[in-house]
Design a protein around this motif. Structure first.
Motif, PDB file in Angstrom:
ATOM      1  N   GLY A 131      39.582  23.741  84.049  1.00 10.75           N
ATOM      2  CA  GLY A 131      38.166  24.239  84.481  1.00 10.75           C
ATOM      3  C   GLY A 131      37.145  23.908  83.438  1.00 10.75           C
ATOM      4  N   THR A 132      36.498  25.239  83.137  1.00 12.41           N
ATOM      5  CA  THR A 132      35.160  25.271  82.383  1.00 12.41           C
ATOM      6  C   THR A 132      35.712  25.100  80.788  1.00 12.41           C
ATOM      7  N   LEU A 133      36.781  25.174  80.622  1.00 12.18           N
ATOM      8  CA  LEU A 133      37.472  25.067  79.218  1.00 12.18           C
ATOM      9  C   LEU A 133      37.820  23.671  78.833  1.00 12.18           C
ATOM     10  N   ARG A 134      37.893  22.646  79.992  1.00 10.90           N
ATOM     11  CA  ARG A 134      38.087  21.186  79.372  1.00 10.90           C
ATOM     12  C   ARG A 134      37.020  20.830  78.688  1.00 10.90           C
ATOM     13  N   PRO A 135      37.349  19.688  77.876  1.00 15.69           N
ATOM     14  CA  PRO A 135      36.213  19.055  77.066  1.00 15.69           C
ATOM     15  C   PRO A 135      35.259  18.633  77.648  1.00 15.69           C
ATOM     16  N   GLY A 136      34.205  18.765  77.007  1.00 14.59           N
ATOM     17  CA  GLY A 136      32.930  18.286  77.922  1.00 14.59           C
ATOM     18  C   GLY A 136      32.364  19.557  78.760  1.00 14.59           C
ATOM     19  N   GLU A 137      33.011  20.476  78.973  1.00  9.91           N
ATOM     20  CA  GLU A 137      32.488  21.777  79.915  1.00  9.91           C
ATOM     21  C   GLU A 137      32.007  22.742  79.053  1.00  9.91           C
ATOM     22  N   VAL A 138      31.098  23.702  79.531  1.00  8.24           N
ATOM     23  CA  VAL A 138      30.483  24.753  78.942  1.00  8.24           C
ATOM     24  C   VAL A 138      31.438  25.594  78.128  1.00  8.24           C
ATOM     25  N   ASN A 139      32.370  26.028  78.520  1.00  9.28           N
ATOM     26  CA  ASN A 139      33.103  27.233  77.655  1.00  9.28           C
ATOM     27  C   ASN A 139      34.096  26.276  76.911  1.00  9.28           C
ATOM     28  N   HIS A 140      34.526  24.875  76.699  1.00 11.23           N
ATOM     29  CA  HIS A 140      35.081  24.334  75.759  1.00 11.23           C
ATOM     30  C   HIS A 140      34.128  24.390  74.536  1.00 11.23           C
ATOM     31  N   ALA A 141      33.000  24.256  74.861  1.00 13.22           N
ATOM     32  CA  ALA A 141      31.927  24.223  73.442  1.00 13.22           C
ATOM     33  C   ALA A 141      31.716  25.804  72.696  1.00 13.22           C
ATOM     34  N   LEU A 142      31.894  26.705  74.125  1.00 16.16           N
ATOM     35  CA  LEU A 142      31.828  27.943  73.410  1.00 16.16           C
ATOM     36  C   LEU A 142      33.057  28.679  72.614  1.00 16.16           C
ATOM     37  N   GLY A 186      43.102  35.222  67.570  1.00 15.06           N
ATOM     38  CA  GLY A 186      41.618  35.448  68.088  1.00 15.06           C
ATOM     39  C   GLY A 186      41.270  34.726  69.603  1.00 15.06           C
ATOM     40  N   LEU A 187      41.769  33.666  69.619  1.00  8.76           N
ATOM     41  CA  LEU A 187      41.459  32.669  70.713  1.00  8.76           C
ATOM     42  C   LEU A 187      42.286  33.270  71.832  1.00  8.76           C
ATOM     43  N   LEU A 188      43.586  33.570  71.952  1.00 10.29           N
ATOM     44  CA  LEU A 188      44.253  34.323  73.092  1.00 10.29           C
ATOM     45  C   LEU A 188      43.425  35.500  73.492  1.00 10.29           C
ATOM     46  N   THR A 189      42.972  36.343  72.521  1.00  9.31           N
ATOM     47  CA  THR A 189      42.320  37.548  72.868  1.00  9.31           C
ATOM     48  C   THR A 189      40.946  37.139  73.859  1.00  9.31           C
ATOM     49  N   GLU A 190      40.371  36.318  73.267  1.00 12.03           N
ATOM     50  CA  GLU A 190      38.845  35.575  73.902  1.00 12.03           C
ATOM     51  C   GLU A 190      39.280  35.111  75.179  1.00 12.03           C
ATOM     52  N   LEU A 191      40.249  34.441  75.221  1.00 11.44           N
ATOM     53  CA  LEU A 191      40.348  33.524  76.566  1.00 11.44           C
ATOM     54  C   LEU A 191      41.009  34.669  77.782  1.00 11.44           C
ATOM     55  N   ASP A 192      41.834  35.702  77.264  1.00  8.98           N
ATOM     56  CA  ASP A 192      42.210  36.686  78.009  1.00  8.98           C
ATOM     57  C   ASP A 192      41.076  37.272  78.528  1.00  8.98           C
ATOM     58  N   ARG A 193      39.868  37.639  77.892  1.00  6.00           N
ATOM     59  CA  ARG A 193      38.697  38.258  77.975  1.00  6.00           C
ATOM     60  C   ARG A 193      37.893  37.599  79.101  1.00  6.00           C
ATOM     61  N   LEU A 194      37.597  36.126  79.013  1.00  2.45           N
ATOM     62  CA  LEU A 194      36.912  35.340  79.606  1.00  2.45           C
ATOM     63  C   LEU A 194      37.569  34.960  80.923  1.00  2.45           C
ATOM     64  N   GLU A 195      38.655  35.194  81.104  1.00  2.00           N
ATOM     65  CA  GLU A 195      39.504  34.936  82.336  1.00  2.00           C
ATOM     66  C   GLU A 195      39.713  36.271  83.211  1.00  2.00           C
ATOM     67  N   GLU A 196      39.214  37.440  82.298  1.00  2.00           N
ATOM     68  CA  GLU A 196      39.500  38.643  83.123  1.00  2.00           C
ATOM     69  C   GLU A 196      40.746  39.040  83.276  1.00  2.00           C
ATOM     70  N   TYR A 197      41.398  38.910  82.302  1.00  2.00           N
ATOM     71  CA  TYR A 197      42.885  39.117  82.529  1.00  2.00           C
ATOM     72  C   TYR A 197      43.302  40.238  81.572  1.00  2.00           C
ATOM     73  N   VAL A 198      43.747  41.334  82.186  1.00  4.82           N
ATOM     74  CA  VAL A 198      44.476  42.429  81.610  1.00  4.82           C
ATOM     75  C   VAL A 198      45.714  42.713  82.029  1.00  4.82           C
ATOM     76  N   PRO A 199      46.739  42.433  81.200  1.00  4.77           N
ATOM     77  CA  PRO A 199      48.199  42.724  81.837  1.00  4.77           C
ATOM     78  C   PRO A 199      48.326  44.071  82.411  1.00  4.77           C
ATOM     79  N   GLY A 200      48.796  43.918  83.622  1.00  3.86           N
ATOM     80  CA  GLY A 200      48.996  45.067  84.544  1.00  3.86           C
ATOM     81  C   GLY A 200      48.149  45.514  85.327  1.00  3.86           C
ATOM     82  N   ASP A 201      47.099  44.896  85.021  1.00  2.00           N
ATOM     83  CA  ASP A 201      45.642  45.581  86.028  1.00  2.00           C
ATOM     84  C   ASP A 201      45.355  44.579  87.165  1.00  2.00           C
TER      85      ASP A 201
END
Length: 135
Positions: free
Chosen positions: A9-20, A70-85
């Motif tokens: 989705g938005t993390l693909r090359p050319g998309e807004v979150n890829h750049a961010l 750092g990327l793993l942590t940031e992507l979890d936050r972006l995708e609103e993923y919290v283990p067990g929540d």
């Protein structure tokens, strides 16, 4: 476990979150497909829902080793993923993704719709029949 990410989705090359989030932090980005999932429209971004027979198109992204933690942590936050929540929108799961270039299966992290979100999408969501959010 250090795995590449499969983005559709938005993390693909050319998309807004890829750049961010990904620009300058990847070693490789290569086309791939996720079997066993169907893509659904979301509010400005898609959801992959695990369902037999479906295929989702995207990119397999390998992070630079120094950027990975750092990327793993940031992507979890972006995708609103919290283990067990149970309020998480997505779950990060390890799945086999097929590289388009050679047909080889690669284990990768994929953010799929969390169970409650997946149930709502199956009941009344709009599937993206092509499996490709870019159309």
């Amino acid at each position: 476990m250090t795995l590449p990410f499969f983005v559709y989705g938005t993390l693909r090359p050319g998309e807004v979150n890829h750049a961010l989030f990904l620009r300058g932090r990847t070693l490789r980005e290569e086309p791939g497909r996720l079997p066993g999932a169907v893509l659904y429209e979301g509010p400005g971004y898609p959801y992959a829902v695990e369902e037999p027979g479906g295929v989702v198109a995207g990119e397999l992204v390998t992070a630079l080793p120094e950027a990975y933690p750092g990327l793993l942590t940031e992507l979890d936050r972006l995708e609103e993923y919290v283990p067990g929540d149970p309020r998480s929108l997505y779950e990060r799961v390890a799945r086999e993704v097929v590289r388009t270039a050679d047909g080889r299966a690669v284990r990768a992290w994929v953010y799929v719709a969390a169970p409650a979100v997946a149930a709502r999408l199956r009941a009344r969501g709009t599937p993206i029949r092509s499996g490709n959010w870019r159309g």
